[in-house]
Design a protein around this motif. Structure first.
Motif, short mmCIF file in Angstrom:
data_model
loop_
_atom_site.label_atom_id
_atom_site.label_comp_id
_atom_site.label_asym_id
_atom_site.label_seq_id
_atom_site.Cartn_x
_atom_site.Cartn_y
_atom_site.Cartn_z
N HIS A 44 0.82 -1.21 0.00
CA HIS A 44 0.00 0.00 0.00
C HIS A 44 0.85 1.26 0.00
O HIS A 44 0.38 2.35 0.27
CB HIS A 44 -0.94 0.00 1.22
CG HIS A 44 -0.22 0.10 2.54
ND1 HIS A 44 0.42 -0.98 3.10
CD2 HIS A 44 -0.03 1.14 3.39
CE1 HIS A 44 0.96 -0.60 4.26
NE2 HIS A 44 0.72 0.67 4.45
N VAL B 74 -3.31 -3.48 2.12
CA VAL B 74 -3.07 -4.91 2.20
C VAL B 74 -2.72 -5.28 3.63
O VAL B 74 -1.70 -4.85 4.18
CB VAL B 74 -1.90 -5.32 1.26
CG1 VAL B 74 -1.71 -6.83 1.30
CG2 VAL B 74 -2.16 -4.85 -0.15
N GLN C 64 -6.88 -5.92 -3.73
CA GLN C 64 -5.63 -5.85 -2.99
C GLN C 64 -4.44 -6.33 -3.82
O GLN C 64 -3.28 -6.17 -3.41
CB GLN C 64 -5.73 -6.67 -1.69
CG GLN C 64 -5.61 -8.18 -1.86
CD GLN C 64 -6.90 -8.85 -2.33
OE1 GLN C 64 -7.91 -8.18 -2.57
NE2 GLN C 64 -6.89 -10.17 -2.42
#
Length: 394
Positions: free
Chosen positions: A65, A188, A325
């Motif tokens: 992320h 994530v 994700q």
């Protein structure tokens, strides 16, 4: 702003393609410089592809992320340094080290670029921009490889990699001023949760397509220069022009792949693989005639990247619908498995070249094209069946 951002992302893929493909044009020059065989230098293609394919999913998942902006800048800086190391290598092992470091970051740079597109571009423009990003690799074949080959023949192959490093730094500076700072994929919670996308049956079949496509192509493409010189009898002066034309044909195919993706997508590709199978199967006897041989080789150039945009849009669609994700990871699938295919194809091409010369290269590639056609047909049937089940359940 979107046009300039797209330009920077296409420039990125151009530089990546320039660095990856130039080895094909300078095999002989490197072999002469280090006093090794052409087949040994050809293994650089295999090594690069293997490392690229293994490292890309790991590095892509490490993005997690984190901001795409910073991920891009760090990766591009490493890329510039690795190509400089390649240029300065004074022995074959340092040359391999430079190529390995380049391979580690190249795939994730592609996936981050494609992920930027999924955030920046409206749905109607995504396929076109993704096609242009992949076309950056073809543009590298059209302009980068022939010019790099010419420069290598008349000066030194080392200058080619210095130029690539300089271009990488320029691109990095442009990206700093035009790419958005705060974009990132969905948070994530677990590093390994991103791998859940591999449990999808469509993905399992879909990732085989770039692998088989590039395996078939690279059985012959790795030895494109010997095909032109030994097989068809062209001299060094003609090689630059022929490499240019081949690159142009692959660019045409890459751009047309965007149109395929925007219309029928993977439904069209079994026909492409059938044609590719026939072309590769005829290569051995075709190269005995210059006109016929050039026709077959150039048509293979067109087919080389027709899969790029349809497969990339397929991976993104599945990820957006089921695995948000894993967006960056999904964006890297084309690069990851294409390079597994490159490693497999170039390795088998090297084996066939040593054992049979040019005679076995075409038939060897044709086997992979036939397998790609079968897998693509299977995937299309699965997608059709799942779509029907979803419609019935709804």
């Amino acid at each position: 702003m979107l046009k300039f951002q797209s330009f920077v992302l296409v420039l990125t893929s151009f530089i990546l393609g320039f660095s990856e493909f130039i080895i094909v044009g300078i095999l002989n020059n490197i072999a002469t410089d280090f006093h090794i065989s052409v087949a040994t230098v050809g293994l650089l293609v295999t090594i690069f592809a293997i490392i690229y394919a293994i490292a890309t999913p790991l590095v892509s998942m490490s993005v997690g992320h984190h901001r795409l902006y910073w991920s891009y800048l760090v990766l591009m800086l490493i890329f510039a340094a690795s190509n400089l190391l390649t240029a300065l290598a004074n022995n074959y092992f340092l040359l391999i080290a430079g190529r390995i470091l380049t391979a580690v970051v190249s795939g994730t740079l592609v996936s981050v670029s494609i992920t930027f597109v999924s955030f920046l571009a409206p749905l109607t423009k995504r396929a076109g921009i993704v096609a242009w990003i992949f076309s950056g690799f073809s543009i590298a074949s059209v302009f980068g490889v022939p010019m790099g080959t010419w420069l290598s023949n008349y000066t030194s192959w080392r200058y080619v990699f210095i130029i690539i490093s300089i271009l990488a730094v320029i691109t990095l500076l442009l990206a700093m001023f035009c790419l958005p700072y705060d974009l990132r994929q969905q948070h994530v919670n677990s590093f390994f949760k991103q791998l859940s996308i591999f449990l999808d049956h469509q993905i399992q079949l879909g990732i085989l397509l770039p692998l088989l496509n590039l395996a078939g192509i690279y059985v012959f493409y790795t030895y494109l220069r010997p095909i032109f010189s030994q097989g068809m009898g062209f001299n060094n002066n003609a090689l630059t022009f022929l490499l240019f034309v081949y690159g142009f044909m692959s660019l045409v195919g890459n751009l047309y792949s965007g149109r395929i993706a925007a219309n029928h997508g993977l439904k069209t590709m079994p026909i492409v693989f059938l044609v590719q199978f026939m072309l590769l199967g005829s290569l051995s006897f075709a190269i005995s005639n210059r006109i016929l041989g050039l026709t077959v080789v150039m048509l293979l150039g067109v087919s080389m990247y027709l899969l790029n945009s349809p497969s990339a849009m397929f991976y993104l669609k599945v990820a957006e619908e089921k695995y948000p994700q894993s967006l960056v990871l999904a964006s890297s699938f084309n690069s990851i498995f294409a390079n597994f295919g490159i490693a497999l194809g170039s390795g088998i091409g090297s084996l066939l070249y040593v054992k049979t010369g040019l005679a076995g290269i075409g038939p060897g590639g044709a086997i992979f094209a036939f397998l790609a056609m079968l897998v693509n047909f299977w995937l299309n049937q699965l997608r059709k069946r799942q779509k029907l089940q979803k419609k019935t359940a709804g």
